[in-house]
Design a protein around this motif. Structure first.
Motif, PDB file in Angstrom:
ATOM      1  N   CYS A 262       0.865  -1.181   0.000  1.00 41.77           N
ATOM      2  CA  CYS A 262       0.000   0.000   0.000  1.00 41.77           C
ATOM      3  C   CYS A 262       0.905   1.234   0.000  1.00 41.77           C
ATOM      4  O   CYS A 262       2.035   1.184   0.472  1.00 41.77           O
ATOM      5  N   ASP A 263       0.391   2.324  -0.559  1.00 39.83           N
ATOM      6  CA  ASP A 263       1.186   3.550  -0.624  1.00 39.83           C
ATOM      7  C   ASP A 263       0.415   4.771  -0.136  1.00 39.83           C
ATOM      8  O   ASP A 263       0.850   5.902  -0.294  1.00 39.83           O
ATOM      9  N   SER A 264      -0.755   4.542   0.455  1.00 36.85           N
ATOM     10  CA  SER A 264      -1.567   5.643   0.978  1.00 36.85           C
ATOM     11  C   SER A 264      -2.448   5.106   2.097  1.00 36.85           C
ATOM     12  O   SER A 264      -2.612   3.895   2.237  1.00 36.85           O
ATOM     13  N   ILE A 265      -3.025   6.022   2.851  1.00 36.14           N
ATOM     14  CA  ILE A 265      -3.955   5.612   3.903  1.00 36.14           C
ATOM     15  C   ILE A 265      -5.134   4.861   3.289  1.00 36.14           C
ATOM     16  O   ILE A 265      -5.581   3.853   3.818  1.00 36.14           O
ATOM     17  N   GLU A 266      -5.597   5.341   2.137  1.00 31.31           N
ATOM     18  CA  GLU A 266      -6.732   4.692   1.487  1.00 31.31           C
ATOM     19  C   GLU A 266      -6.398   3.249   1.099  1.00 31.31           C
ATOM     20  O   GLU A 266      -7.191   2.338   1.336  1.00 31.31           O
TER      21      GLU A 266
ATOM     22  N   LEU B 100       3.725  -6.685   9.399  1.00 35.55           N
ATOM     23  CA  LEU B 100       3.605  -5.321   8.893  1.00 35.55           C
ATOM     24  C   LEU B 100       4.991  -4.719   8.692  1.00 35.55           C
ATOM     25  O   LEU B 100       5.805  -4.701   9.619  1.00 35.55           O
ATOM     26  N   VAL B 101       5.234  -4.241   7.488  1.00 36.00           N
ATOM     27  CA  VAL B 101       6.536  -3.662   7.137  1.00 36.00           C
ATOM     28  C   VAL B 101       6.299  -2.205   6.755  1.00 36.00           C
ATOM     29  O   VAL B 101       5.944  -1.896   5.612  1.00 36.00           O
ATOM     30  N   PHE B 102       6.452  -1.334   7.742  1.00 36.16           N
ATOM     31  CA  PHE B 102       6.206   0.100   7.579  1.00 36.16           C
ATOM     32  C   PHE B 102       7.286   0.890   8.287  1.00 36.16           C
ATOM     33  O   PHE B 102       7.889   0.410   9.239  1.00 36.16           O
ATOM     34  N   GLU B 103       7.492   2.120   7.841  1.00 39.49           N
ATOM     35  CA  GLU B 103       8.338   3.062   8.566  1.00 39.49           C
ATOM     36  C   GLU B 103       7.550   3.523   9.783  1.00 39.49           C
ATOM     37  O   GLU B 103       6.322   3.485   9.801  1.00 39.49           O
ATOM     38  N   GLY B 104       8.273   3.992  10.810  1.00 36.72           N
ATOM     39  CA  GLY B 104       7.589   4.555  11.968  1.00 36.72           C
ATOM     40  C   GLY B 104       8.403   4.421  13.235  1.00 36.72           C
ATOM     41  O   GLY B 104       9.484   3.841  13.249  1.00 36.72           O
ATOM     42  N   ASP B 105       7.857   4.973  14.293  1.00 35.53           N
ATOM     43  CA  ASP B 105       8.474   4.926  15.612  1.00 35.53           C
ATOM     44  C   ASP B 105       7.421   4.635  16.660  1.00 35.53           C
ATOM     45  O   ASP B 105       6.296   5.143  16.578  1.00 35.53           O
ATOM     46  N   ASN B 106       7.810   3.828  17.631  1.00 34.32           N
ATOM     47  CA  ASN B 106       7.020   3.557  18.824  1.00 34.32           C
ATOM     48  C   ASN B 106       5.553   3.303  18.529  1.00 34.32           C
ATOM     49  O   ASN B 106       5.168   2.241  18.111  1.00 34.32           O
ATOM     50  N   ASN B 107       4.699   4.298  18.737  1.00 36.18           N
ATOM     51  CA  ASN B 107       3.268   4.112  18.657  1.00 36.18           C
ATOM     52  C   ASN B 107       2.675   4.429  17.282  1.00 36.18           C
ATOM     53  O   ASN B 107       1.465   4.405  17.121  1.00 36.18           O
ATOM     54  N   VAL B 108       3.476   4.760  16.282  1.00 38.26           N
ATOM     55  CA  VAL B 108       2.908   5.146  14.984  1.00 38.26           C
ATOM     56  C   VAL B 108       3.625   4.467  13.823  1.00 38.26           C
ATOM     57  O   VAL B 108       4.798   4.119  13.914  1.00 38.26           O
ATOM     58  N   ILE B 109       2.863   4.267  12.757  1.00 38.96           N
ATOM     59  CA  ILE B 109       3.463   3.873  11.491  1.00 38.96           C
ATOM     60  C   ILE B 109       3.261   5.037  10.531  1.00 38.96           C
ATOM     61  O   ILE B 109       2.327   5.835  10.693  1.00 38.96           O
TER      62      ILE B 109
ATOM     63  N   ILE C  31       2.587   6.188   6.677  1.00 34.43           N
ATOM     64  CA  ILE C  31       2.137   5.816   5.344  1.00 34.43           C
ATOM     65  C   ILE C  31       2.010   7.120   4.566  1.00 34.43           C
ATOM     66  O   ILE C  31       1.235   7.993   4.955  1.00 34.43           O
ATOM     67  N   ASP C  32       2.768   7.215   3.479  1.00 35.04           N
ATOM     68  CA  ASP C  32       2.832   8.456   2.717  1.00 35.04           C
ATOM     69  C   ASP C  32       3.307   9.531   3.695  1.00 35.04           C
ATOM     70  O   ASP C  32       4.349   9.363   4.305  1.00 35.04           O
ATOM     71  N   ASP C  33       2.585  10.589   3.916  1.00 36.68           N
ATOM     72  CA  ASP C  33       2.988  11.602   4.892  1.00 36.68           C
ATOM     73  C   ASP C  33       2.068  11.606   6.108  1.00 36.68           C
ATOM     74  O   ASP C  33       1.983  12.594   6.837  1.00 36.68           O
ATOM     75  N   TYR C  34       1.385  10.502   6.337  1.00 37.92           N
ATOM     76  CA  TYR C  34       0.440  10.419   7.436  1.00 37.92           C
ATOM     77  C   TYR C  34       0.973   9.473   8.506  1.00 37.92           C
ATOM     78  O   TYR C  34       1.545   8.434   8.193  1.00 37.92           O
ATOM     79  N   TYR C  35       0.775   9.843   9.769  1.00 32.71           N
ATOM     80  CA  TYR C  35       1.180   9.003  10.884  1.00 32.71           C
ATOM     81  C   TYR C  35      -0.064   8.360  11.489  1.00 32.71           C
ATOM     82  O   TYR C  35      -0.982   9.039  11.921  1.00 32.71           O
ATOM     83  N   TYR C  36      -0.070   7.047  11.478  1.00 28.60           N
ATOM     84  CA  TYR C  36      -1.212   6.246  11.901  1.00 28.60           C
ATOM     85  C   TYR C  36      -0.857   5.607  13.244  1.00 28.60           C
ATOM     86  O   TYR C  36       0.107   4.850  13.333  1.00 28.60           O
ATOM     87  N   SER C  37      -1.634   5.881  14.289  1.00 32.51           N
ATOM     88  CA  SER C  37      -1.300   5.360  15.618  1.00 32.51           C
ATOM     89  C   SER C  37      -1.736   3.902  15.761  1.00 32.51           C
ATOM     90  O   SER C  37      -2.636   3.429  15.064  1.00 32.51           O
TER      91      SER C  37
END
Length: 193
Positions: A52-56, A80-89, A91-97
């Motif tokens: 996936c490359d977006s929140i949608e 799950l293979v995503f960028e992120g830190d601690n409590n968030v991943i 996706i694109d420029d959005y941080y998903y908790s």
């Protein structure tokens, strides 16, 4: 959306992998696909890979997994293979908790382990992981405190193979550390249950 099933053998241990990529149409890195193919061929771990490359597209992948994937109940690990830190991943420029992710999976992850590759640092406070486990029903949440220039696939492979052998997460962690303590320590392996 990229959708690849690797290993068509009937087996009761299946893995679902969702990877965040910059652009689905121009994906060039096949390291993860090679790894998943290796798991299927050498360890009989049937797996499904999506990107996936977006929140949608993330939400669409999760929705399809939960509502339309006939093998969903057989997946033992959601990888799950995503960028992120601690409590968030990210996706694109959005941080998903993790709380937002937990609400999407609400009550749907019974007897499943959610495992993050080391592209996302996973160091959680008690209330965060407990909320995730309580809301989703997941057996465990695992990942790594330390990111590395190399993807964690070597240790992930051992983890998945051991998870195939045992349902007890405490025993699973003990076996992993008994056999691969140096890698576990270097990557900062964590399993919350």
């Amino acid at each position: 959306m990229n959708d690849i099933t690797i290993n068509d053998e009937i087996d009761d241990f299946k893995l679902f992998c969702l990877e965040g990529v910059e652009d689905i149409e121009e994906q060039k890195d096949f390291q993860l696909l090679d790894f998943l193919e290796h798991l299927a061929k050498n360890f009989q771990i049937t797996n499904v890979y999506k990107t996936c490359d977006s929140i949608e597209s993330f939400e669409e992948s999760i929705s399809n997994l939960l509502h339309f994937d006939r093998d969903f109940r057989d997946y033992k690990i959601i990888y799950l293979v995503f960028e992120g830190d601690n409590n968030v991943i990210q996706i694109d420029d959005y941080y998903y908790s993790l709380e937002e992710i937990a609400e999407i999976f609400e009550g749907k992850l019974t007897d499943k382990i959610v495992h993050f590759a080391n592209t996302k640092k996973l160091e959680l406070e008690d209330e965060t992981f407990q909320y995730f486990l309580d809301v989703t029903g997941a057996k465990a949440l695992s990942g790594y405190v330390n990111s590395s220039p190399l993807l964690s696939t070597v240790l992930d492979q051992y983890f998945f193979c051991l998870a195939k052998e045992t349902d007890d997460v405490v025993e699973l962690v003990h076996l992993l550390f008994d056999k691969h303590a140096t890698m576990c320590t270097k990557l900062g392996f964590r399993l919350y249950h």
